[in-house]
Design a protein around this motif. Structure first.
Motif, mmCIF file in Angstrom:
data_model
loop_
_atom_site.group_PDB
_atom_site.id
_atom_site.type_symbol
_atom_site.label_atom_id
_atom_site.label_comp_id
_atom_site.label_asym_id
_atom_site.label_seq_id
_atom_site.Cartn_x
_atom_site.Cartn_y
_atom_site.Cartn_z
ATOM 1 N N UNK A 285 0.829 -1.240 -0.242
ATOM 2 C CA UNK A 285 -0.071 0.100 -0.109
ATOM 3 C C UNK A 285 0.800 1.156 -0.029
ATOM 4 N N UNK A 286 0.813 1.873 -1.117
ATOM 5 C CA UNK A 286 1.801 3.507 -1.211
ATOM 6 C C UNK A 286 0.898 4.672 -0.616
ATOM 7 N N UNK A 319 -7.718 -1.727 5.791
ATOM 8 C CA UNK A 319 -8.649 -2.202 5.077
ATOM 9 C C UNK A 319 -7.815 -4.028 4.558
ATOM 10 N N UNK A 320 -7.537 -3.505 3.617
ATOM 11 C CA UNK A 320 -6.427 -4.602 2.637
ATOM 12 C C UNK A 320 -5.829 -5.483 3.188
ATOM 13 N N UNK A 321 -5.562 -5.102 5.208
ATOM 14 C CA UNK A 321 -5.179 -6.649 5.044
ATOM 15 C C UNK A 321 -6.478 -7.344 6.579
ATOM 16 N N UNK A 322 -7.413 -6.667 6.512
ATOM 17 C CA UNK A 322 -8.268 -7.265 7.402
ATOM 18 C C UNK A 322 -8.841 -9.041 6.796
ATOM 19 N N UNK A 342 -9.088 -1.834 -1.460
ATOM 20 C CA UNK A 342 -8.955 -0.238 -1.299
ATOM 21 C C UNK A 342 -7.978 0.545 -1.878
ATOM 22 N N UNK A 343 -7.172 -0.480 -2.021
ATOM 23 C CA UNK A 343 -6.190 0.953 -2.819
ATOM 24 C C UNK A 343 -6.464 1.832 -3.408
#
Length: 402
Positions: A285-286, A319-322, A342-343
């Motif tokens: 995630x940037x 959120x992306x690691x939920x 959600x990136x």
């Protein structure tokens, strides 16, 4: 009250040195505890940190949540100069946000972007030719990751690539969290004046590019020249910084996961390539400063009440690691269906340029490792300089060889 505030975790939180691809451990702890928690910013303010996927999507789609940086309570990531140069519609609310965004939507439509695939492929192939013909080791950031999206966005906008040193330098200053307000404003003003000068040229001699299209809007009275120049600044910065960092960071992650790299390198399946892009966007995630918002009204969510005027930070890396949405979330799995990530955000403010970013990443990830199958890191992972000091995460340098 002071003692309570001082005990809150400071945001943004620090990543673990040995786990540079993962969200900060303290953030993961907060995610386990609750979907919403308080954090402390550089200015002593205490906005809500939203740690879980469902609540993030809900709030990103809520009209009671504002993106307007000028609203009281907005959780600014760094000090600002009052009355400084703006950044166009990305930090506005509807209807003005929608009015301006509509004017640049067409060039980023999926069909229009897909038509650019051969041109993007040529850019990637030409740069790889130069890599193979040149010395090694080489910094993949400067020699490849940064030129690819810079050349693409310059072609799309109608910006001379010969000016890339100028706009890349100023872009880096703008997104550096530790830059002084006057440094950031000087860089922003420089880019604005540069794009304003280009707009003047396009008004006199329009061509087949996005800036010339904005020039038509200026002539028709739909836009002022200043608004058009600001939109140009936004698109130029967003069009190269984010994708460049994703190219380099994604390559490093794959080099550190050789089984996944082999899966991608040895496949000719476009569906696997597309899947790999989505999974890398989820896994990495940037945008590690989170998406910033402020509540316009009281909002009840997850057993809490976000009061009107309170800041909200939506940590998309968390959120992306939920795990409730992405099982075994800390594992990089290029075969995973990660399209719900959600990136690129969610709702009316989701990333305008996501079709172009996806295309560029698909071309890069399907080409680079096939053409240089022995690509490898030319240093130790611990010595790679990561961008912990900016609003865009990535690496400053990526020494590679083959």
């Amino acid at each position: 009250m002071t003692s309570t505030v001082s005990e809150l975790p400071v945001f943004p939180m620090a990543r673990a040195p040995r786990c540079p691809f993962d969200p900060p451990p303290e953030g993961r702890e907060k995610q386990e505890e609750a979907p919403l928690t308080r954090v402390r910013l550089w200015d002593g303010s205490t906005p809500w940190l939203v740690t879980r996927y469902a609540e993030q999507r809900t709030l990103l789609g809520d009209k009671r949540v504002s993106s307007d940086i000028n609203n009281p309570g907005y959780p600014s990531p760094a000090p600002r100069n009052p009355g400084g140069t703006g950044i166009s519609f990305i930090l506005m609310d509807d209807p003005e946000h929608a009015r301006l965004r509509r004017m640049v939507t067409a060039p980023f439509a999926i069909k229009r972007v897909e038509a650019m695939r051969p041109a993007v492929q040529k850019i990637v192939d030409d740069l790889i030719d130069e890599l193979l013909a040149g010395p090694k080791p080489v910094d993949l950031v400067e020699a490849f990751a940064l030129p690819v999206p810079s050349l693409v966005i310059c072609e799309l906008l109608g910006v001379p690539y010969t000016d890339h040193d100028f706009f890349q330098h100023n872009s880096k200053t703008i997104i550096r969290r530790d830059a002084k307000p006057e440094e950031r404003e000087k860089a922003h003003r420089g880019l604005y004046e540069y794009l304003d000068g280009l707009m003047a040229e396009k008004l006199e001699n329009p061509r087949e590019d996005l800036l010339s299209g904005l020039g038509e809007r200026v002539r028709s009275g739909e836009l002022t020249r200043g608004e058009a120049a600001q939109m140009g600044v936004l698109l130029l910065i967003a069009g190269h910084e984010t994708t460049a960092n994703m190219i380099a960071l994604g390559t490093l992650a794959l080099l550190e996961h050789p089984d996944q790299l082999a899966l991608l390198r040895d496949s000719d399946d476009p569906k696997l390539v597309a899947s790999a892009v989505e999974e890398l966007l989820r896994y990495l995630n940037i945008t590690h400063n989170g998406r910033r918002r402020v509540a316009l009204e009281d909002i009840e969510i997850a057993g809490e009440v976000i009061r009107a005027g309170e800041g909200i930070i939506l940590a998309n890396d968390l959120g992306n690691r939920d795990s409730s949405v992405f099982p075994d979330p800390d594992r990089l799995d290029l075969t995973r269906d990660a399209r719900r990530h959600v990136a690129f955000g969610f709702g009316v403010h989701q990333c305008l340029g996501q079709p172009l970013a996806r295309l560029e990443l698909q071309v890069v990830y399907s080409t680079l490792y096939k053409r240089i199958p022995t690509l490898r890191l030319a240093t130790e992972l611990e010595k790679v300089p990561f961008k912990h000091d900016g609003s865009v995460y990535g690496v400053y340098e990526l020494p590679v060889t083959w």
